[in-house]
Design an enzyme around this catalytic site. Structure first.
Site, PDB file in Angstrom:
ATOM      1  CG  HIS A  22      -1.942  -1.046   1.233  1.00 29.34           C
ATOM      2  ND1 HIS A  22      -2.786  -1.284   0.179  1.00 29.34           N
ATOM      3  CD2 HIS A  22      -2.254  -1.965   2.190  1.00 29.34           C
ATOM      4  CE1 HIS A  22      -3.573  -2.315   0.477  1.00 29.34           C
ATOM      5  NE2 HIS A  22      -3.267  -2.750   1.681  1.00 29.34           N
TER       6      HIS A  22
ATOM      7  CG  HIS B  11      -6.502  -5.155   2.210  1.00 25.44           C
ATOM      8  ND1 HIS B  11      -5.898  -5.986   3.123  1.00 25.44           N
ATOM      9  CD2 HIS B  11      -7.609  -4.660   2.809  1.00 25.44           C
ATOM     10  CE1 HIS B  11      -6.605  -5.983   4.235  1.00 25.44           C
ATOM     11  NE2 HIS B  11      -7.653  -5.191   4.072  1.00 25.44           N
TER      12      HIS B  11
ATOM     13  CG  ASP C 123      -4.665  -9.590   4.197  1.00 22.35           C
ATOM     14  OD1 ASP C 123      -4.478  -8.386   4.325  1.00 22.35           O
ATOM     15  OD2 ASP C 123      -4.473 -10.195   3.125  1.00 22.35           O
TER      16      ASP C 123
ATOM     17  CE1 TYR D  98      -2.100  -6.824   9.206  1.00 24.05           C
ATOM     18  CE2 TYR D  98      -3.645  -7.740   7.620  1.00 24.05           C
ATOM     19  CZ  TYR D  98      -2.652  -6.837   7.932  1.00 24.05           C
ATOM     20  OH  TYR D  98      -2.187  -5.974   6.985  1.00 24.05           O
TER      21      TYR D  98
HETATM   22 ZN   LIG Z   1      -3.995  -6.804   3.160  1.00 25.39          ZN
END
Ligand SMILES: [Zn+2]
Length: 1653
Positions: A145, A182, A269, A308
């Site tokens: 990111h 993501h 994740d 996570y």
């Molecule tokens: Zn992620």
């Protein structure tokens, strides 16, 4: 042979790197566990371990900006030019600017983390680059990111980008694959314009899901188009779904790109068990994906990423390490080896990552849509539409819901949560049989569904396994209906015992279901002895191990589940061993209930049994049994014999008091019984009225006394059954003070009678659902709480509290009365707005009289509260984007909820408009926030624009106390209602800001970027607002006239006009120089208030279109012309509009269409509203609008956005602009367009088109169309206009229709009539039309038409009288020459008139033509209204054209009539003009003009005749007088005094010197001037090219001229010329006394001369 070295995988691993990675707050301790597990499996010896060095500043700034790295590595340092007064606020600003607040805070060890994360990936890439490895792994990398100048999403450094850059240098093209949950936005953004790096990201995509990007429509930009691939998956994606999508898109990507290396970001994740709980993947999905990538046999870099759950990340990446090392995959069933972190892998201690039961929202359709490229953009449109959302993020906002629960309803005193769905097996079972029983256990959190043969048991506790347990029921297949089943608690955490009693009395007991060692077949059994007609119906667990079985006929049995040791679980053998014997375990109580041996009458039929409280006797419990008439209390004990405490006739005891309270004569029915502490509650109905009677237990036996009576407001929909599935259930959690009554589809929560707590709330399930079971949870304190099992909604938890809720500051009576509406509305808005998902039905009622006003007030209050951020339902959160999205959704739902309940009509139009406006503002705010987030990723002065505006707004609105906080966030949090004011503020401040920027070093560029950004802001605010209004007009039903809207503020209209102007000038400033010239000419000649778009402007537009297509089309790379056009912008290195002028130009051009649309809309709305209010300003505004609109529309054409202009003109039904656009934008297809528009808009368009023709007198265009319908309209139009004004210009144009139908006689007759009126009216137009008619005849290529036209012309000439024509001509010229600013088009027209009307016949008839021309030319000269070259042609060409013919015919009469004086003086005048203008003219032009003049002068004399007259013995005096009579002499003589011109000798050269190349030059420059760079600055040079026919005719004339000149020379012209020169020289001392009119104006000439000197 190179096996060992090159195939060996590299693993980046060092103590320093692991330690640095562990420090990352979001993934604390993860790296240690990952590497420990890798080591525990012995994989470190299977790979080459490389220790990476920390990345240097230089390495980091390969991608990241220096200032960001500076801030990242020294976050505490103040700015470089540190001001002494810099304070914390400045520091905050700095950190905020780089994203180092909020989700990426500065943390201890950040520098180490950044350097090692980047260093590791670079070291891994280096191993691939130097060929020492084919696969390199760096699990601490993959921070996808991270942005160039900003930390984001826990990513401080984008090591993936750094790695890709390194690989790219060696391998050329790189494929980046992102498996993280993501979107890999940082990497995509870095390479979005690149076609060398393809980024492929498979991720979850939804509104509000971080990072809000990566929709399928995101495909890359510029050269990078198609090189950003985004495959989106919905919630619950399984391995199979993931594999299917990955297999399809990844292979396509690698085939398309043919990369030299691959980078895979393995963020995990998306694993099941990750706290995100979005995807439902196991490690297998990642192993499959990585194996597929490795099979490509390309250098491969594997990176970590999200993930996570530390244990799962370690499991996943350890497996990937094994695969990458070429080892066997580690099976999911492998045990975790003994190592330091073994305990982290409890409870199973194996490698498995189990998928959960969560439903998979991916469907075949959605997967196909993701895979197929065509469907991708559609799907994304669907997903990005403003109101297509789901409530996923609501989980985050409902803080009080337990883990895994989803809030469905929240009121002041009650709430409903979704706990879990029914598993498919349970649903199947429910669907398979009508006779089902269902139960739910609040303590063990298990539920069951049972049919006669099967019982399905599952756990709905959060985090429990998805397993569903099937148990075979006793008495199956014996027609006995569903068994009675009880879940037995106390078996152990995570497990449950099940007792099932078949209808015939057979009992089965499974002591453990989940951990049962022997499986579902291992149970204990026993049997009850029932009466012949009896059936077992209910079981109630009195206390642990002690159950009471109730039968239909009212018999009760006791069932004891004994334990062997008392602790380790129940000993089921005890059950079977003792069954029927010793009376202990299984005993019968039937006889004790009144009816003998369970054969009682109908009144003794069982309704329900309920467990009561403990008794004073040890190990005993109360059990209440309710039959249709009686209530009995038993004391049941595991140690003592059962005892009947009492059995009373309820009818008898209650009918008097209860019937009176219920105000019903209907018979009382008893439906359910429950115990509340020491009291017992019975649900009673009388007809449709319902009540709960609380009996004081202590008194029941003697005289049942009613301790409390709760009358329910809820009315039963029909008389309720007393048994079976539809029976209502009364649930009273221990201690109250709230009870719940679960009806078929409605659950009512009501306060038990107590002082100060009276309320009743009804929760309704959606239609088709029903409550299957309800049970109290007794372990809650503040709230009463029950669990419901519903057929469709699954397991719900409902809470209620009887406490009084304070009135939250609303004191006025009106408010309080409207409160129910407000509550209903809020519930509908917040929990019922998503009809598809919420299993509860919400209703808003306004039945009570006078409540409409309260409803309206409530709606506005709810909506305003959402808008200004004060709604208690919208949880405040850090992520402003998500906050705004939720508010937007909620505000929309206010109206939606009203509409769903058919109540919208009860609101006033103003209120509805207000509701709409609130949502619009939120839509605008959300869009603006997104825009600002996108802008933040860039650098430059525009970045702060919005923040500054927000700060300024807060300041002006008196919010100074917030100065030190982030004004932007504050604005979006609290002041969305003022978003319109923000635009107005921007409008006011922008000029000053740009002025201020202009003095900075990069001022011009900064100003441009700010201006561009301001336009973006304007569009970002208004576009979604207007789109929302348009989209939902029906929902709000705001009719006409609409109340004033916030977007209609006059300042907003001004702002939009300003923005449009700014965008245009930005285009001009940015485009290449010729574009600039174009733009200037367009704005100068065609646009401002131009009433008459004319040929000249059209010609410019034609040019503009062709040029702009070349220079501005993005895909013109392969075109040489385009390359040349783009050269001035060659310094553009990338496509970031903040740095590249070309990119800024493109983006600016793209802005103009939307801005114009917004501008028009705002004007149209306001004009309509003002007009409806009969306001005087409506007219002014409309005028302004009418002037602006065509201008902005036409400007789109030269910018290459003609289609946008057409679209807008169509949308706003701007027919005049549409007509102009047709001719301007696509003249080649004008006929097609016109036909289409005539078709679409019918007569309206035809009339507009005809008015256009009329204005431009372009009737000749009509001659080329052939359409009966249109001709009829033409006739109508002309008739109508003639009727309006019998002497108006249109009265003369009937002929055009006649010509069209080929009735030339009629046309001529009309023209004659018109001509006869010439004295009374201004007939210039008629004459012009006449000349055009002649022109057409002249030009026509069709011989027969030519003849007809010629005939028509000659008839006209005869009929009308030439004098009149001449007079009219003079009149016309005079009119033309009147105003100095008469436009070029008219001048050109005058030229044509001169050219084509000065026929010999005319000169015959009117010798005074000379005077006309003299007058004309003198005026033209003095005002320079014609270009000199044209003037010269006007003066000289007609003579050439005709006198040559005349000379050839040797018609003496013509010579006489055609006065030599006239001709001579015209030549003199031409020479004179040329001499005045010669300095201004380019050399070649002047030479060419001179040549023309002199050659025409020579040819105007009849040299063959002079030669005849002077040949032989002719006296000198004769020769002299003959020569003195020539034009040549007169011209030379008159020019002598001036002496400005070069001697004409040179022009008397042999004909061949006038070569063909000269001719070409002449034709190309004089006759067909082209738009070229050298003429670009001379606006007078841009004529519309003459038609080919005319050009050819003139070329021929030049050739004729040449031929005749040769003939004249052959006659001895040079000799005569020398003689004339001698005569002139003789006379040189004698002043010319010729009193010719033209030369009399000497004063003017000398002025001119002085000017030109
Ligand atoms: Zn992620």
């Amino acid at each position: 042979m190179a096996m060992t070295a090159s195939h060996r995988a590299v693993l980046i691993r060092s103590a320093k790197g692991i330690c640095a990675a562990d420090g990352l707050p979001s993934n604390a301790g993860r790296a240690t566990r990952v590497h420990a597990l890798i080591e525990a499996f012995g994989l470190c010896s299977k790979v080459r371990v490389v220790e990476a060095a920390a990345a240097t500043d230089a390495e980091l700034t390969e991608f990241h900006s220096e200032e960001y790295i500076e801030c990242l590595l020294h976050p505490e340092a103040t700015g470089s030019e540190s001001d002494s007064d810099s304070d914390n606020a400045d520091d905050d600003d700095r950190l905020r600017r780089f994203g180092l607040l909020y989700d990426c805070p500065v943390f201890e060890g950040m520098e180490g983390h950044v350097r090692m994360a980047a260093g590791g990936t670079l070291a891994a890439a280096a191993c691939l680059v130097d060929g020492s490895a084919r696969v390199a792994m760096h699990w601490e990398g993959g921070r996808h990111h991270g942005q160039r100048s900003r930390a984001a999403g826990f990513c401080y450094v984008n090591d993936a980008v750094l790695g890709i850059l390194k690989l790219q240098a060696r391998f050329g093209k790189v494929l980046y694959i992102d498996l993280d949950l993501h979107h890999g936005d940082g990497v995509q953004d870095a390479f979005v314009y690149s076609n060398k790096v393809t980024t492929l990201s498979i991720h979850h995509y939804d509104r509000g899901f971080y990072p809000n990007s990566g929709g399928a429509a995101d495909e890359g930009k510029g050269h990078g188009a198609g090189h950003s691939i985004n495959a989106t998956l919905r919630r619950g994606a399984s391995d199979a779904v993931f594999k299917r999508v990955f297999g399809s898109v990844a292979s396509a990507a690698v085939e398309a790109l043919e990369p030299g290396a691959v980078v895979v970001q393995c963020g995990c994740d998306g694993l099941a068990g990750d706290p995100h709980k979005i995807f439902n993947l196991t490690g297998q999905a990642f192993v499959d994906a990585v194996q597929a990538v490795l099979a490509w046999k390309l250098p491969t870099l594997l990176l970590g990423g999200g993930g996570y759950s530390n244990a799962n990340a370690a499991r996943c990446w350890t497996r990937l390490t094994a695969v990458a090392a070429g080892e066997q995959d580690i099976a999911a069933s492998r045990d975790i080896p003994e190592h330091a972190y073994l305990n982290d892998y409890a409870p199973a201690f194996d490698m498995a990552i189990e998928a959960t039961l969560a439903g998979d929202a991916n469907t075949d359709e959605s997967i196909e849509a993701t895979i197929s490229a065509e469907a991708m953009s559609e799907a994304s449109q669907e997903q990005t539409s403003v109101f297509n959302y789901n409530d996923d993020d609501m989980e985050l906002t409902q803080e009080s819901a337990s883990e895994g629960e989803h809030t469905l309803l929240r009121g002041d005193r009650h709430a409903v949560f979704e706990v879990g769905a029914l598993p498919p097996a349970a649903r199947q079972l429910l669907a398979s049989s009508d006779e089902v029983s269902c139960g739910v256990s609040g303590v063990a959190r298990f539920a069951f569904v049972a049919t006669a043969s099967t019982c399905v048991v599952w756990s709905f506790a959060a985090g429990s396994s998805a397993a569903v347990h099937r148990l075979a029921m006793p008495d199956a297949g014996k027609g006995a209906g569903a068994p009675a089943v009880a879940l037995v608690a106390g078996v152990g955490a995570g497990d449950v015992g099940v007792v099932a009693v078949g209808g015939l009395g057979h009992v089965r007991y499974w002591d453990r279901v989940v951990f049962g060692l022997g499986g579902a077949s291992q149970f204990h059994s026993a049997a009850l002895t029932l009466g012949p007609t009896d059936r077992c119906e209910q079981i109630v667990e009195a206390s642990a191990g002690l159950l009471v079985v109730a039968t239909r006929n009212g018999a009760l049995y006791r069932l004891a589940l004994l334990t062997a040791q008392g602790a380790a679980g129940l000993d089921a053998r005890a059950l079977s061993r003792t069954a029927g014997s010793r009376g202990g375990v299984l005993s019968r109580m039937a006889s004790l209930l009144g009816g003998a041996s369970g054969e009682g009458g109908p009144d003794d039929q069982l309704v329900s049994v309920a467990r009561g409280g403990r008794t004073e006797i040890r190990h005993s419990r109360e059990v209440y049994a309710l039959t249709r008439s009686r209530l009995a209390k038993w004391v049941v004990s595991s140690a003592h014999p059962e005892r009947l405490a009492y059995s009373v006739d309820l009818h008898h005891a209650l009918s008097a008091s209860v019937a009176q309270a219920l105000r019903s004569d209907a018979e009382l029915h008893f439906h359910d019984v429950a115990a509340a502490g020491s009291d017992v509650c019975v649900l009673v109905s009388a007809g449709l009225n319902l009540a709960v009677v609380t009996l004081r237990a202590a008194h029941v036996a003697s005289e049942p006394s009613v301790a409390g009576l709760t009358l329910l407001r809820y009315a039963a929909p029909h008389p309720l059954p007393q048994s079976g599935a539809g029976r209502p259930r009364l649930v009273v959690p221990a201690g109250g003070p709230v009870m719940f009554v679960a009806f078929d589809q409605t659950v009512v929560a009501a306060a038990l009678p107590a002082p100060g707590s009276s309320f009743e709330e009804a929760v309704k399930l959606r239609y088709g659902d029903c409550v299957l079971a309800a049970t109290a949870i007794d372990d809650q304190q503040a709230e009463s709480c029950i669990l419901l099992a519903c057929r469709r909604a699954g397991i719900l938890r409902m809470t209620a509290t009887a406490r009084q809720v304070p009135d939250s500051g609303m004191v006025d009576a009106d408010t309080r009365v409207g409160r129910p509406q407000q509550e209903q509305l809020e519930q509908a808005v917040f929990f019922g707005s998503d009809a598809a998902r919420n299993p509860l039905a919400f209703a808003i009622t306004s039945d009570a009289p006078g409540l409409d006003a309260h409803l309206q007030a409530a709606a506005l209050r709810v909506s305003h509260a959402i808008l200004d951020g004060s709604s208690r339902f919208v949880a405040d959160r850090l992520d402003i984007g998500a906050l705004l999205r939720e508010r937007l959704r909620r505000a929309h739902a206010v109206t939606q909820a009203l509409a769903d309940n058919g109540l919208t009509g009860k609101l006033s139009p103003a209120a509805r408009a207000q509701l709409c406006s609130n949502v619009e503002k939120l839509a605008a705010a959300q869009s603006l926030w997104d825009l600002q987030n996108a802008a933040w990723a860039r650098t430059g002065p525009a970045m702060q624009l919005l923040a500054n505006l927000a700060a300024a707004f807060l300041e002006t609105s008196g919010q100074q106390q917030h100065q030190s906080k982030d004004p932007l966030r504050l604005f979006f949090r609290l002041h969305c209602a003022a978003i319109g004011d923000l635009l107005v503020l921007m409008h006011r401040r922008l000029p000053a800001l740009i002025r201020a920027l202009a003095v900075s070093p990069s001022g011009v560029k900064d100003g441009q970027v700010v201006s561009y950004e301001a336009s973006r802001i304007a569009a970002a605010v208004l576009q979604p607002a207007l789109a929302y209004r348009f989209q939902h007009a029906r929902l709000y039903a705001v009719g006409d006239p609409a109340p004033e809207r916030w977007t209609e503020h006059p300042a907003i209209a001004d702002m939009l006009v300003d923005r449009l102007e700014a965008s245009y000038s930005l285009c001009r400033d940015l485009s290449a120089h010729h574009c600039q010239a174009l733009y200037e000419r367009i704005t100068a000649t065609a646009l401002p208030g131009d009433e008459r778009p004319n040929d000249h402007a059209l010609a410019i537009f034609d040019d503009a279109v062709s040029v702009s297509h070349v220079s501005l089309s993005p895909d013109g790379d392969d075109d040489d012309a385009a390359a040349a056009a783009l050269r001035p912008l060659a310094n553009a290195v990338d496509d970031d509009p903040y740095t590249s002028p070309l990119a800024l130009l493109r983006e600016t051009i793209d802005q103009i269409g939307p801005l114009a649309n917004l501008c028009f809309r705002v004007f149209v709305d306001r004009i309509a509203r003002l007009a409806a209010a009969s306001s005087a300003t409506a007219h002014d505004l409309a005028q302004r609008y009418d002037a602006l609109r065509p201008r902005f529309l036409l400007c789109l054409v030269p910018l290459g956005r003609a289609p946008v202009a057409f679209r807008l003109a169509e949308e706003y039904r701007d027919l005049p602009s549409l007509v102009t656009l047709v001719f301007v934008a696509d003249p080649a297809n004008a006929a097609t367009h016109l036909r289409r528009y005539v078709e679409r808009y019918s007569k309206d368009f035809a009339d507009t088109l005809l008015a256009f023709y009329e204005r431009r007198a372009a009737w000749a265009s009509l001659l080329h169309t052939q359409d009966d319908k249109f001709d009829a309209w033409l006739k109508d139009y002309i008739d109508l206009r003639t009727a309006e004004d019998p002497h108006g210009p249109l009265s003369k144009f009937g002929w055009i229709h006649d010509v069209k139908v080929a009735d030339f006689s009629a046309a001529a007759a009309r023209l004659v009539r018109a001509g006869l009126d010439a004295e009374e009216v201004d007939d210039a137009q008629t004459l012009l039309s006449l000349s055009k008619l002649a022109f057409i005849a002249y030009e026509s290529q069709e011989p027969e038409l030519d003849d007809t036209m010629a005939e028509a012309r000659s008839r006209l000439d005869n009929a009308m009288g030439l004098c009149q024509v001449q007079a009219g001509l003079l009149h016309y010229f005079t009119a033309l020459l009147g105003p100095t600013d008469s436009n070029t088009d008219d001048r050109k027209a005058a030229y044509h008139v001169a050219l084509y009307t000065t026929t010999p016949e005319l000169r015959h008839a009117h010798p005074a033509l000379y005077i006309v021309f003299s007058e004309l030319v003198r005026r033209i000269r003095s005002r320079r209204t014609l270009p000199v070259e044209d003037l010269i042609d006007v003066l000289t060409i007609p003579d050439n054209l005709y006198t040559l013919d005349i000379a050839a015919a040797a018609d003496a009469d013509d010579q006489d009539v055609f006065s030599n004086d006239t001709v001579r003086d015209r030549f003199s005048l031409a020479v004179d003009i040329l001499s005045c203008a010669s300095v201004r003219l380019p050399e070649q032009t002047r030479e060419s003009a001179l040549r023309s003049i002199w050659r025409r002068v020579f040819l105007s004399d009849n040299w063959p005749e002079i030669h005849r007259n002077t040949t032989g013995n002719v006296p000198d005096s004769v020769l002299r007088s003959e020569l003195l009579n020539t034009t040549l002499y007169r011209v030379l003589h008159s020019c002598w005094a001036i002496r400005k011109l070069s001697h004409p000798d040179w022009y008397l050269l042999p004909a061949d010197s006038f070569s063909s190349s000269d001719l070409d030059y002449l034709v190309s420059t004089r006759l067909m001037p082209q738009f070229g760079p050298e003429s670009a600055n001379d606006s007078s040079a841009q004529w519309k090219p003459l038609s080919t026919t005319t050009a050819l005719a003139l070329t021929n004339d030049y050739a004729d001229e040449d031929r005749h000149l040769q003939a004249a020379i052959d006659c001895g012209l040079d000799g005569y010329y020398s003689e004339i020169l001698r005569i002139v020289a003789e006379q040189a001392s004698t002043p010319c006394l010729d009193d010719d009119e033209v030369l009399a104006s000497d004063g003017d000439e000398s002025d001119d001369q002085m000017d030109t000197d």
